[in-house]
Design an enzyme around this catalytic site. Structure first.
Site, PDB file in Angstrom:
ATOM      1  N   THR A  22       0.827  -1.204   0.000  1.00  0.00           N
ATOM      2  CA  THR A  22       0.000   0.000   0.000  1.00  0.00           C
ATOM      3  C   THR A  22       0.865   1.261   0.000  1.00  0.00           C
ATOM      4  O   THR A  22       0.501   2.276  -0.576  1.00  0.00           O
ATOM      5  CB  THR A  22      -0.918  -0.005   1.233  1.00  0.00           C
ATOM      6  OG1 THR A  22      -1.516  -1.293   1.357  1.00  0.00           O
ATOM      7  CG2 THR A  22      -2.008   1.040   1.123  1.00  0.00           C
ATOM      8  N   SER A  60       6.928   3.300   8.363  1.00  0.00           N
ATOM      9  CA  SER A  60       5.778   4.069   8.831  1.00  0.00           C
ATOM     10  C   SER A  60       5.445   3.796  10.301  1.00  0.00           C
ATOM     11  O   SER A  60       6.255   4.029  11.170  1.00  0.00           O
ATOM     12  CB  SER A  60       4.596   3.780   7.917  1.00  0.00           C
ATOM     13  OG  SER A  60       3.593   4.729   8.090  1.00  0.00           O
ATOM     14  N   HIS A  61       4.261   3.231  10.551  1.00  0.00           N
ATOM     15  CA  HIS A  61       3.807   3.015  11.922  1.00  0.00           C
ATOM     16  C   HIS A  61       4.190   1.637  12.443  1.00  0.00           C
ATOM     17  O   HIS A  61       3.780   1.255  13.535  1.00  0.00           O
ATOM     18  CB  HIS A  61       2.286   3.172  11.971  1.00  0.00           C
ATOM     19  CG  HIS A  61       1.626   2.289  10.964  1.00  0.00           C
ATOM     20  ND1 HIS A  61       1.650   2.569   9.618  1.00  0.00           N
ATOM     21  CD2 HIS A  61       0.978   1.121  11.084  1.00  0.00           C
ATOM     22  CE1 HIS A  61       1.029   1.612   8.951  1.00  0.00           C
ATOM     23  NE2 HIS A  61       0.617   0.707   9.818  1.00  0.00           N
ATOM     24  N   LYS A  74       9.910   4.077   0.978  1.00  0.00           N
ATOM     25  CA  LYS A  74       8.833   4.664   0.175  1.00  0.00           C
ATOM     26  C   LYS A  74       9.490   5.408  -0.979  1.00  0.00           C
ATOM     27  O   LYS A  74      10.425   6.176  -0.768  1.00  0.00           O
ATOM     28  CB  LYS A  74       8.028   5.675   1.009  1.00  0.00           C
ATOM     29  CG  LYS A  74       7.121   5.054   2.065  1.00  0.00           C
ATOM     30  CD  LYS A  74       6.322   6.163   2.761  1.00  0.00           C
ATOM     31  CE  LYS A  74       5.378   5.610   3.812  1.00  0.00           C
ATOM     32  NZ  LYS A  74       4.708   6.702   4.577  1.00  0.00           N
ATOM     33  N   ASP A  83       2.751   9.095  13.730  1.00  0.00           N
ATOM     34  CA  ASP A  83       3.441   7.804  13.595  1.00  0.00           C
ATOM     35  C   ASP A  83       4.929   8.020  13.301  1.00  0.00           C
ATOM     36  O   ASP A  83       5.423   9.151  13.314  1.00  0.00           O
ATOM     37  CB  ASP A  83       2.772   6.938  12.529  1.00  0.00           C
ATOM     38  CG  ASP A  83       3.038   7.449  11.129  1.00  0.00           C
ATOM     39  OD1 ASP A  83       3.271   8.669  10.980  1.00  0.00           O
ATOM     40  OD2 ASP A  83       3.018   6.642  10.177  1.00  0.00           O
ATOM     41  N   ASP A 103       6.986   8.117  10.726  1.00  0.00           N
ATOM     42  CA  ASP A 103       7.477   9.043   9.701  1.00  0.00           C
ATOM     43  C   ASP A 103       6.639  10.314   9.603  1.00  0.00           C
ATOM     44  O   ASP A 103       6.801  11.098   8.670  1.00  0.00           O
ATOM     45  CB  ASP A 103       7.560   8.341   8.340  1.00  0.00           C
ATOM     46  CG  ASP A 103       6.212   7.827   7.871  1.00  0.00           C
ATOM     47  OD1 ASP A 103       5.382   7.453   8.720  1.00  0.00           O
ATOM     48  OD2 ASP A 103       5.973   7.803   6.650  1.00  0.00           O
ATOM     49  N   ASP A 145       3.334  10.994   9.123  1.00  0.00           N
ATOM     50  CA  ASP A 145       2.208  11.277   8.243  1.00  0.00           C
ATOM     51  C   ASP A 145       0.853  10.918   8.861  1.00  0.00           C
ATOM     52  O   ASP A 145      -0.186  11.361   8.373  1.00  0.00           O
ATOM     53  CB  ASP A 145       2.388  10.653   6.845  1.00  0.00           C
ATOM     54  CG  ASP A 145       2.630   9.156   6.879  1.00  0.00           C
ATOM     55  OD1 ASP A 145       2.693   8.583   7.984  1.00  0.00           O
ATOM     56  OD2 ASP A 145       2.775   8.564   5.789  1.00  0.00           O
ATOM     57  N   ARG A 146       0.846  10.121   9.932  1.00  0.00           N
ATOM     58  CA  ARG A 146      -0.443   9.798  10.581  1.00  0.00           C
ATOM     59  C   ARG A 146      -0.666  10.660  11.814  1.00  0.00           C
ATOM     60  O   ARG A 146       0.288  11.162  12.402  1.00  0.00           O
ATOM     61  CB  ARG A 146      -0.455   8.341  11.045  1.00  0.00           C
ATOM     62  CG  ARG A 146      -0.459   7.354   9.937  1.00  0.00           C
ATOM     63  CD  ARG A 146      -0.593   5.955  10.495  1.00  0.00           C
ATOM     64  NE  ARG A 146      -0.734   5.029   9.387  1.00  0.00           N
ATOM     65  CZ  ARG A 146      -1.352   3.861   9.451  1.00  0.00           C
ATOM     66  NH1 ARG A 146      -1.871   3.454  10.590  1.00  0.00           N
ATOM     67  NH2 ARG A 146      -1.445   3.088   8.400  1.00  0.00           N
ATOM     68  N   THR A 156      -7.827   2.154  -0.850  1.00  0.00           N
ATOM     69  CA  THR A 156      -6.936   2.441   0.280  1.00  0.00           C
ATOM     70  C   THR A 156      -5.523   2.718  -0.219  1.00  0.00           C
ATOM     71  O   THR A 156      -5.009   1.990  -1.053  1.00  0.00           O
ATOM     72  CB  THR A 156      -6.944   1.237   1.227  1.00  0.00           C
ATOM     73  OG1 THR A 156      -8.235   1.160   1.818  1.00  0.00           O
ATOM     74  CG2 THR A 156      -5.901   1.380   2.315  1.00  0.00           C
ATOM     75  N   GLU A 160      -8.053   9.014   5.417  1.00  0.00           N
ATOM     76  CA  GLU A 160      -8.314   7.580   5.546  1.00  0.00           C
ATOM     77  C   GLU A 160      -8.623   7.274   7.006  1.00  0.00           C
ATOM     78  O   GLU A 160      -8.128   7.958   7.907  1.00  0.00           O
ATOM     79  CB  GLU A 160      -7.079   6.775   5.153  1.00  0.00           C
ATOM     80  CG  GLU A 160      -6.657   6.936   3.717  1.00  0.00           C
ATOM     81  CD  GLU A 160      -5.509   5.996   3.385  1.00  0.00           C
ATOM     82  OE1 GLU A 160      -5.751   5.007   2.708  1.00  0.00           O
ATOM     83  OE2 GLU A 160      -4.375   6.252   3.821  1.00  0.00           O
ATOM     84  N   SER A 169      -7.392   5.123   8.715  1.00  0.00           N
ATOM     85  CA  SER A 169      -6.187   4.644   9.388  1.00  0.00           C
ATOM     86  C   SER A 169      -5.343   5.811   9.912  1.00  0.00           C
ATOM     87  O   SER A 169      -4.129   5.799   9.784  1.00  0.00           O
ATOM     88  CB  SER A 169      -5.382   3.786   8.432  1.00  0.00           C
ATOM     89  OG  SER A 169      -5.130   4.499   7.237  1.00  0.00           O
ATOM     90  N   LYS A 227      -0.086  12.220   3.334  1.00  0.00           N
ATOM     91  CA  LYS A 227      -0.845  12.659   4.497  1.00  0.00           C
ATOM     92  C   LYS A 227       0.116  13.359   5.441  1.00  0.00           C
ATOM     93  O   LYS A 227       1.333  13.213   5.329  1.00  0.00           O
ATOM     94  CB  LYS A 227      -1.548  11.487   5.163  1.00  0.00           C
ATOM     95  CG  LYS A 227      -0.678  10.302   5.488  1.00  0.00           C
ATOM     96  CD  LYS A 227      -1.573   9.136   5.883  1.00  0.00           C
ATOM     97  CE  LYS A 227      -0.784   7.872   6.100  1.00  0.00           C
ATOM     98  NZ  LYS A 227      -1.121   6.804   5.169  1.00  0.00           N
ATOM     99  N   ARG A 242      -8.752  -7.081   7.127  1.00  0.00           N
ATOM    100  CA  ARG A 242      -9.344  -5.917   7.781  1.00  0.00           C
ATOM    101  C   ARG A 242     -10.843  -5.906   7.487  1.00  0.00           C
ATOM    102  O   ARG A 242     -11.251  -6.036   6.327  1.00  0.00           O
ATOM    103  CB  ARG A 242      -8.725  -4.627   7.264  1.00  0.00           C
ATOM    104  CG  ARG A 242      -7.206  -4.545   7.401  1.00  0.00           C
ATOM    105  CD  ARG A 242      -6.777  -3.083   7.483  1.00  0.00           C
ATOM    106  NE  ARG A 242      -5.358  -2.861   7.284  1.00  0.00           N
ATOM    107  CZ  ARG A 242      -4.418  -3.074   8.196  1.00  0.00           C
ATOM    108  NH1 ARG A 242      -4.747  -3.573   9.378  1.00  0.00           N
ATOM    109  NH2 ARG A 242      -3.154  -2.804   7.940  1.00  0.00           N
TER     110      ARG A 242
HETATM  111  C1  G1P Z   1      -2.562   0.746   5.836  1.00  0.00           C
HETATM  112  C2  G1P Z   1      -3.814   1.566   5.960  1.00  0.00           C
HETATM  113  C3  G1P Z   1      -3.937   2.512   4.790  1.00  0.00           C
HETATM  114  C4  G1P Z   1      -2.681   3.373   4.670  1.00  0.00           C
HETATM  115  C5  G1P Z   1      -1.443   2.488   4.643  1.00  0.00           C
HETATM  116  C6  G1P Z   1      -0.168   3.307   4.682  1.00  0.00           C
HETATM  117  O1  G1P Z   1      -2.607  -0.030   4.664  1.00  0.00           O
HETATM  118  O2  G1P Z   1      -4.951   0.755   6.061  1.00  0.00           O
HETATM  119  O3  G1P Z   1      -5.061   3.312   4.954  1.00  0.00           O
HETATM  120  O4  G1P Z   1      -2.701   4.134   3.504  1.00  0.00           O
HETATM  121  O5  G1P Z   1      -1.452   1.612   5.776  1.00  0.00           O
HETATM  122  O6  G1P Z   1      -0.083   4.117   5.807  1.00  0.00           O
HETATM  123  P1  G1P Z   1      -3.087  -1.560   4.620  1.00  0.00           P
HETATM  124  O7  G1P Z   1      -2.197  -2.315   5.563  1.00  0.00           O
HETATM  125  O8  G1P Z   1      -4.504  -1.573   5.105  1.00  0.00           O
HETATM  126  O9  G1P Z   1      -2.944  -1.963   3.183  1.00  0.00           O
HETATM  127 ZN    ZN Z   2       3.445   6.771   8.187  1.00  0.00          ZN
END
Ligand code: G1P
Ligand code: ZN
Length: 539
Positions: free
Chosen positions: A17, A112-113, A125, A276, A278, A280-281, A343, A362, A364, A375, A494
Site C-alpha cells: 500500500t 511508517s507506523h 517509500k 506515527d 514518519d 504522516d499519521r 486504500t 483515511e 487509518s 498525508k 481488515r
Molecule cells: C494501511 C492503511 C492505509 C494506509 C497504509 C499506509 O494499509 O490501512 O489506509 O494508507 O497503511 O499508511 P493496509 O495495511 O490496510 O494496506
Molecule cells: Zn506513516
C-alpha cells in the site's frame, strides 16, 4: 571508484500500500537494498542528471541504507541528492522539499507506523516528481525488474558525513544536507493562524503530543514548544531513536498507551495528539475523548473557512472506500466535489493535481491536503488547534456539535492478524463470488441492499483498481473487507464496520457495532476458515 557488482534477484520486492515494507532482517540480507534501488533506477530510465530527495524516520538500518543509496545514486550519474540532516526527514517534509525543488523523485526510509529495531520492520517509500508515491503501474514494473536484476552500480567511497549542513561532493554528484525542519515549519506558518494558536497556549491551554521517539520529535518540539509556546515537556518521547525506545509508533488507542492514560486521567490536558514513525499519521484526543479519524476528516472539512490557508475556498474532498461516510455528508452540505478511492494515499494524488480535491483522509489515522502529496500528521494537529483557538470550543464540543448537525457514523476497524496467506486469499475470492447472491438476504437485524467489489476508475489517468469488498445494508450500515498491503507477517484481514445514527450519540461503540461484527464474521466464514472467533485488534 565506480563498481559494477553482480547480484542475484530476490523474488519478494513488491511494493504494498505504501512502498516496500519488510522485516529488518530481510532488508539486511546481502544486496537487498541495492537490488531494489537499482531496479527503481533502471525502471525510470536511469537517474543521470536527475535530482532526488532522501531521508528517513531514523529507525534501525536508516544509517546503513542511506549510505548505500547515496553511493548508488552517485554511481548511477545522479546530479544532486538533497538529504535531511543526520539522515532524517519526515514523509510530509520530503514531499514538500521534492515539490519545492522540482526534484525527479525521492526516498523515505521508513516502515511508517510499524515497530523498528533489529527485530522490527524497515521500509522504503519511493515518490515520483509529483511528490506522491509512485503509481501501481510503475511499482509493478519495478517489481518485474527486481526479479531479473543481474548487477548494480555503486561508488566505492567513504561514508558521507550527514551531520554537516551544506553542500559536498560524492564522486561527481552534489549532496546538499538540509535542515529538514525549516521548509516544513514555513509551510505550516503559511497555512495556519500561528498568532491565534500562540494566544491559545498563552492563555493556559494544556496540550500533550507523543512523538514515540521517532521523526516528529524535533518537529513537534520546534513548532508546539519553541514557536507556539506550549510549555517545555508538552512533547513526550521527542528524541528519535533507532528502536523508538521500544515504543510502537502507531498513533491509536492501543499503542499510544502513555498518551491515552494521560488523556483519560482526571487531570487530563485539553488536547492530546500523536503522530506515527514518519510523521504522516495523526491521532486526536480531547479530555477523556477520542475523535475517530473518519470524524476528524469530516470536522476539518466542515471548518475549512476558519483556516487562513483555505479561507478562499476548497475544491472538494476524498476518502478511501473503507473510511466512514461522515465526510460525504459534509461535502453534500458544502456543495463540493466528493470522491471515494481505494486504500492508499497515492490514489488521492491525481485528484489533487487536477484540482478536484483539497482535503482527503483515511480511517487509518491519515488526514491531509493538497499542500503536499502525502498525508500529514502535524498539519492535522495544527488544524485542530487552529479551530479550537478561533472558536474557543473544546475537542469534545466541536465533535458533538458536528454529530448534532450531521448525525454520527459509529465506526470501527476489526483486524484479523497473522492468517495464512493462502487461506486469506481464498476467503476473499470465495466471498467475492458469493456477494452478488446476498442482496435481499437478512442476517440478524441487517438486510443486504447490495454487495460487490469496490472498483475505482480514476477520472484522471483512466486506470481501474479493485480494492476490497463492500456489503451495504438497507439501514445504511456497511461492512468493508480487504487484505492489508502493509503487513510483514502472513495476511491481515481488515473488516471495517459502520452504522449510522441520527439521535443517540452516546451509544457504547463496541456494543453497538458487535452485532454487525458478528454478521461480518458469518458472511465471510471467518471463524471456520481462520479459526478466529474474534478480531485480534480493534481500532
Ligand atoms: C494501511 C492503511 C492505509 C494506509 C497504509 C499506509 O494499509 O490501512 O489506509 O494508507 O497503511 O499508511 P493496509 O495495511 O490496510 O494496506
Ligand atoms: Zn506513516
Amino acid at each position: 571508484m565506480l563498481k559494477i557488482v553482480p547480484t542475484t534477484p530476490y523474488d519478494d520486492q513488491k511494493m504494498g500500500t505504501a512502498g516496500l515494507r519488510k522485516k529488518s532482517k530481510t532488508v539486511e540480507q546481502p544486496n537487498y537494498v541495492e537490488n531494489f534501488v537499482q531496479s527503481i533506477f533502471d525502471t525510470i530510465g536511469g537517474v543521470e542528471g536527475k535530482t532526488f530527495v532522501l531521508g528517513g524516520d531514523g529507525r534501525y538500518f536508516n544509517k546503513i541504507a542511506i549510505q548505500k543509496i547515496m553511493k548508488m545514486a552517485a554511481a548511477n550519474g545522479m546530479k544532486k541528492l538533497i538529504v535531511g540532516q543526520d539522515g532524517l526527514i519526515s514523509t510530509p517534509t520530503s514531499s514538500r522539499v521534492l515539490l519545492d525543488n522540482k526534484a525527479d523523485g525521492g526516498f523515505v526510509l521508513t516502515a511508517s507506523h510499524n515497530p523498528g529495531g533489529k527485530n522490527g520492520d524497515f521500509g522504503i517509500k519511493y515518490a515520483t516528481a509529483t511528490g506522491g508515491q509512485c503509481p501501481t503501474a510503475v511499482s509493478d514494473k519495478i517489481y518485474e525488474n527486481s526479479k531479473n536484476i543481474r548487477e548494480y552500480k555503486i561508488l566505492d567511497a567513504p561514508d558521507v558525513d550527514l551531520s554537516r549542513l551544506g553542500t559536498q561532493k560524492l564522486g561527481n554528484m552534489e549532496i546538499e544536507v538540509i535542515d529538514y525542519l525549516t521548509p516544513y515549519v514555513e509551510m505550516m506558518e503559511e497555512i495556519f493562524d500561528f498568532a491565534a494558536i500562540k494566544k491559545l497556549f498563552a492563555g493556559g491551554f494544556r496540550f500533550v503530543f507523543d512523538a514515540f521517539n521517532a521523526v516528529t520529535g524535533p518537529y513537534a518540539k520546534k513548532i508546539f514548544e519553541d514557536i507556539l509556546g506550549a510549555p517545555q515537556g508538552s512533547v513526550l518521547n521527542a528524541v528519535p531513536m533507532e528502536d523508538f525506545g521500544g515504543l510502537h509508533p502507531d498513533p491509536n488507542l492501543i499503542y499510544a498507551k502513555q498518551l491515552v492514560d494521560i488523556m483519560y486521567s482526571d487531570n487530563a490536558p485539553d488536547m492530546g495528539a500523536a503522530n506515527d514513525g514518519d510523521g504522516d499519521r495523526n491521532m486526536i484526543l480531547g479530555k477523556k475523548f477520542f475523535v475517530t479519524p473518519s470524524d476528524s476528516l469530516a470536522i476539518l472539512t466542515d471548518n475549512y473557512r476558519l483556516i487562513p490557508g483555505y479561507k478562499n475556498g476548497i475544491f472538494g474532498v476524498a476518502k478511501s472506500a473503507a473510511t466512514s461516510t461522515a465526510v460525504s455528508r459534509v461535502a453534500k452540505a458544502l456543495g463540493i466535489g466528493y470522491y471515494e478511492v481505494p486504500t492508499g494515499w497515492k490514489y488521492f494524488c491525481n485528484l489533487m493535481d487536477s484540482h478536484r480535491i483539497t482535503f482527503c483522509g483515511e480511517e487509518s489515522f491519515g488526514t491531509g491536503s493538497s499542500h503536499i502529496r502525502e498525508k500529514d500528521g502535524i498539519w492535522a494537529v495544527l488544524f485542530w488547534l487552529n479551530i479550537i483557538a478561533v472558536t474557543g470550543k473544546s475537542v469534545e464540543q466541536i465533535t458533538r456539535e458536528h454529530w448534532a448537525k450531521y448525525g454520527r457514523s459509529y465506526y470501527m476497524r476489526n483486524d484479523y492478524d497473522g492468517i495464512d496467506v493462502a487461506v486469506a486469499n481464498k476467503l476473499m475470492a470465495d466471498l467475492e463470488a458469493k456477494l452478488p447472491t446476498l442482496a435481499g438476504q437478512t442476517f440478524g437485524d441487517f438486510t443486504v441492499r447490495s454487495a460487490g467489489a469496490f472498483i475505482y476508475n480514476d477520472p484522471v489517468d483512466g486506470s481501474s483498481t479493485k480494492n476490497g469488498l463492500v456489503v451495504y445494508f438497507t439501514d445504511n450500515s456497511r461492512i468493508v473487507y480487504r487484505l492489508s498491503g502493509t503487513g510483514t507477517n502472513g495476511a491481515t484481514l481488515r473488516v471495517y464496520l459502520e452504522r449510522f445514527e441520527t439521535q443517540d450519540f452516546d451509544k457504547n461503540m463496541l456494543e453497538f457495532l458487535e452485532p454487525l461484527a458478528e454478521v461480518a464474521r458469518q458472511i465471510a466464514e471467518i471463524g471456520m476458515r481462520t479459526g478466529k472467533t474474534k478480531a485480534d485488534v480493534l481500532t
